[in-house]
Motif scaffolding. Structure first.
Motif, PDB file in Angstrom:
ATOM      1  N   UNK A   1       0.842  -1.201   0.000  1.00  0.00           N
ATOM      2  CA  UNK A   1       0.000   0.000   0.000  1.00  0.00           C
ATOM      3  C   UNK A   1       0.872   1.244   0.000  1.00  0.00           C
ATOM      4  N   UNK A   2       1.951   1.195   0.781  1.00  0.00           N
ATOM      5  CA  UNK A   2       2.859   2.343   0.836  1.00  0.00           C
ATOM      6  C   UNK A   2       3.459   2.600  -0.540  1.00  0.00           C
ATOM      7  N   UNK A   3       3.853   1.538  -1.237  1.00  0.00           N
ATOM      8  CA  UNK A   3       4.447   1.694  -2.565  1.00  0.00           C
ATOM      9  C   UNK A   3       3.436   2.293  -3.540  1.00  0.00           C
ATOM     10  N   UNK A   4       2.209   1.801  -3.493  1.00  0.00           N
ATOM     11  CA  UNK A   4       1.152   2.323  -4.368  1.00  0.00           C
ATOM     12  C   UNK A   4       0.883   3.783  -4.022  1.00  0.00           C
ATOM     13  N   UNK A   5       0.867   4.069  -2.732  1.00  0.00           N
ATOM     14  CA  UNK A   5       0.631   5.445  -2.287  1.00  0.00           C
ATOM     15  C   UNK A   5       1.729   6.380  -2.794  1.00  0.00           C
ATOM     16  N   UNK A   6       2.937   5.828  -2.945  1.00  0.00           N
ATOM     17  CA  UNK A   6       4.062   6.652  -3.392  1.00  0.00           C
ATOM     18  C   UNK A   6       4.189   6.686  -4.911  1.00  0.00           C
ATOM     19  N   UNK A   7       3.163   6.191  -5.591  1.00  0.00           N
ATOM     20  CA  UNK A   7       3.119   6.380  -7.031  1.00  0.00           C
ATOM     21  C   UNK A   7       3.455   5.163  -7.874  1.00  0.00           C
ATOM     22  N   UNK A   8       3.663   4.009  -7.249  1.00  0.00           N
ATOM     23  CA  UNK A   8       3.963   2.809  -8.032  1.00  0.00           C
ATOM     24  C   UNK A   8       2.650   2.163  -8.454  1.00  0.00           C
ATOM     25  N   UNK A   9       2.517   1.815  -9.731  1.00  0.00           N
ATOM     26  CA  UNK A   9       1.327   1.067 -10.105  1.00  0.00           C
ATOM     27  C   UNK A   9       1.469  -0.351  -9.578  1.00  0.00           C
TER      28      UNK A   9
ATOM     29  N   UNK B   1       2.078   5.941   7.282  1.00  0.00           N
ATOM     30  CA  UNK B   1       1.339   4.819   7.834  1.00  0.00           C
ATOM     31  C   UNK B   1       1.596   4.657   9.333  1.00  0.00           C
TER      32      UNK B   1
ATOM     33  N   UNK C   1      -2.175   5.431  -6.970  1.00  0.00           N
ATOM     34  CA  UNK C   1      -0.833   5.832  -7.369  1.00  0.00           C
ATOM     35  C   UNK C   1      -0.828   7.060  -8.260  1.00  0.00           C
TER      36      UNK C   1
ATOM     37  N   UNK D   1       9.513   6.511  -8.693  1.00  0.00           N
ATOM     38  CA  UNK D   1       8.342   6.047  -9.454  1.00  0.00           C
ATOM     39  C   UNK D   1       7.888   7.125 -10.443  1.00  0.00           C
TER      40      UNK D   1
END
Lengths: 286, 349
Positions: free
Chosen positions: A183-191, B107, B99, B128
């Motif tokens: 979720x953190x990765x997605x939140x930071x812009x990663x699809x 978090x 995203x 990203x």
């Protein structure tokens, strides 16, 4: 703390050390010893030191077998990754109830001897066997596929025998995943794709690597798979060792082949440890 | 680059000369959300309407299970609302993938990537977005400086203390200069002393970068210390939205009065009044109520004296110091000045 407790621990470990020395270390030393001896007239070996056994491995016939075994192990491992990783991944994402059910389904085959199970596949693959009858009955094929005693059949058998190890080892590392990282990765812009490769895949790498070791090494030695599903057409290092021991009665040569095989697998484990890092939290693999 | 990355120092400089202007940055319209668990359906959010101004520090204050985390996750896009819309600078982002949203989240458990260094963690958001490596390195350095973690760039997260991890998590979110920064109980795992310190630091960062913060906590002191406005959430609705002063001194409902600062709720006829413990007078001229001391306890630098009124209602008075000239079981007269009792809507359970 650790230093203080070390003493009492080593006493507890004594039986394990004894066991390892008696049943692992000494037999290996004995095997290496035999590999430098000369073949006896009837059975066993004469104590004449020679390098002849190792020289013989360099003959094209045996070198080819090593290359073939490596190729098969490589093919098997790649296919096992392709099947086992997604399988283990999705299994770890099931609900607790379904996880238990899947685990059960995976375990049931282990209750039967693998020889019996492999012979079951003989019935399926043989000419006019179960598979041919189904395919021809459905009109998909018109004549027997002659799958048994072929290279694909051996690869299939290897996958069948080794996939569970990959699945379980991937499963256990995916299960430990902290999904908030994704979720953190997605939140930071990663699809979702990027997040999977950056986070999930990297973090389950130890599971995948231990699965690779558990697949690659046995697949070089599972001679009975090649025996049962490959007939005499697919000969692997394991088959030669077995043949030299039984039909060939050349114990020193079998020992020399085994030593080389052992060195190869040790190199692979060393490579694995190097990739996985010294502090890898996946111990238990030597 | 769609958006030029203004350097942190330049950003704060232009910030100093900023004219305060209320510009809506985020708007929530009639957000509802239910969760279905086997047979039971729970309505977590019951129609949230709210708008947040640029540069504001908003706290969602509420007990666990009031729906505040769900609301935050809906804004981030990690959860989707059943009905209603989320507008970011006027653009409807309700259905936008998380995203692609220009908001970032800190978090609760920090969610630092354990296989990446501090610098890689902080730079991930820019990576990203395909920002050039050199530029990422510069920004990461600026961020590290800002959260006072210079020299830690090569460390792995498991080699950091709780407070340091917290700073990395904040830096990782703030480096992207989001339009709104969402913080889900970011200080919950820290000990009291560190929490106090981080509260001040967060506030400083927020002012310096002029970022809009939506901050979740269940700690009313934290909310009062840091917020421009507090939204007290209870059972899927906003009970009251207001400045810390308004929330503390003019609670609208009995829930707000008792949750924020543990006010006494005094029932008289059909009405309910909130009276803060520090406003309760003992044996003074205004005192008209007969009471018995039933308990005394010392907490948070204050002595709390619990009285039972003749009709059975319980009232707490607080005084500085560790003791007061009244023993348990003793009779007293208590009361309060008229203006320190606030009439509230009764809704406590």
């Amino acid at each position: 703390m650790k230093i203080k407790r070390k003493h009492s621990f080593s006493a507890l470990l004594l039986p394990m050390y004894l066991f390892t020395i008696l049943f692992v270390f000494l037999p290996i030393v004995y095997m290496i010893y035999i590999s430098f001896m000369t073949r006896a007239e009837v059975w066993g070996f004469d104590t004449h030191v020679t390098l002849q056994n190792y020289m013989r491995i360099l003959e094209p016939l045996y070198l080819d077998t090593f290359v073939r075994s490596l190729k098969l192990a490589f093919t098997t491992t790649v296919l096992v990754i392709l099947i086992g990783y997604p399988f283990g991944y999705f299994m770890a994402k099931l609900s607790a109830k379904w996880k238990a059910r899947m685990m059960m389904l995976m375990m049931i085959p282990f209750w039967t001897s693998s020889l019996v199970r492999l012979n079951g596949w003989v019935i399926v693959f043989q000419s006019n066997g179960v598979l041919d009858k189904i395919l021809m009955g459905l009109g998909i094929t018109t004549e027997p596929l002659k799958l048994l005693y072929s290279y694909p059949a051996v690869v299939f058998g290897m996958i069948y025998a080794l996939c569970p190890f990959m699945i379980l080892s991937v499963y256990s590392s995916v299960e430990k995943m902290d999904w908030s990282l994704l979720e953190a990765a997605v939140d930071l812009g990663a699809n979702r794709r990027k997040a999977f490769f950056d986070i999930t895949f990297k973090m389950t790498m130890p599971g995948l690597l231990s699965g690779v070791v558990l697949t690659f090494i046995p697949s070089m030695g599972l001679f009975f798979v090649a025996d049962i599903l490959g007939g005499s057409k697919v000969v692997l290092v394991g088959n030669i060792i077995q043949e030299q021991l039984t039909k060939g009665r050349n114990v020193p040569f079998a020992a020399a082949l085994s030593v080389i095989l052992m060195i190869m697998t040790s190199l692979i484990i060393a490579l694995y440890r190097k990739i996985a890092g010294a502090d890898a939290n996946i111990s238990g693999l030597g | 680059m769609e958006k030029a990355f203004t350097s942190v120092s330049a950003f704060s400089k232009c910030n100093e000369g900023r004219i305060k202007m209320a510009k809506t940055v985020l708007e929530l319209q009639q957000i509802t959300k239910s969760f279905t668990d086997k047979t039971k359906q729970t309505e977590v959010l019951k129609g949230i309407d709210f708008s947040i101004n640029e540069g504001e520090f908003i706290t969602l204050l509420g007990a666990s299970g009031c729906g505040k985390t769900t609301l935050l996750r809906i804004i981030a896009g990690l959860e989707s609302a059943d009905t209603g819309s989320v507008l970011l600078e006027g653009e409807d982002i309700t259905k936008k993938e998380p995203y692609l949203r220009d908001v970032n989240m800190v978090f609760q458990n920090y969610a630092l990537f354990p296989h990446m260094t501090v610098a890689e963690n902080i730079g991930y958001g820019l990576k990203t977005k395909k920002v050039p490596k050199k530029e990422i390195a510069t920004k990461v350095q600026e961020m590290l400086e800002l959260v006072q973690l210079e020299g830690y760039e090569k460390r792995m997260p498991d080699k950091l203390s709780g407070g340091q991890r917290q700073r990395v998590a904040i830096a990782r979110a703030m480096i992207n200069q989001p339009k709104v920064l969402l913080l889900d109980e970011p200080l919950g795992a820290l000990d009291l002393k560190l929490r106090r310190q981080m509260q001040l630091e967060l506030k400083r960062l927020q002012k310096k970068l002029n970022t809009t913060f939506i901050y979740i906590t269940h700690d009313q002191e934290e909310a009062i210390n840091m917020s421009d406005r507090i939204a007290v959430m209870h059972d899927g609705v906003f009970e009251q939205v207001g400045t810390p002063n308004e929330i503390y001194y003019q609670p609208e409902t009995s829930y707000v009065a008792s949750f924020v600062g543990n006010a006494n709720l005094y029932h008289k006829a059909d009405a309910v009044y909130a009276v803060r413990a520090e406003s309760v007078l003992i044996n003074e001229t205004e005192c008209t109520l007969d009471a018995v001391v039933i308990e005394k306890s010392f907490a948070g630098g204050q002595l709390r004296i619990l009285f039972a009124l003749s009709d059975g209602q319980k009232i707490t008075a607080s005084r500085f110091g560790i003791d007061y000239d009244l023993k348990v079981g003793e009779q007293a007269k208590i009361g309060w000045k008229e203006d320190s009792a606030v009439r509230v809507i009764a809704n406590e359970n």
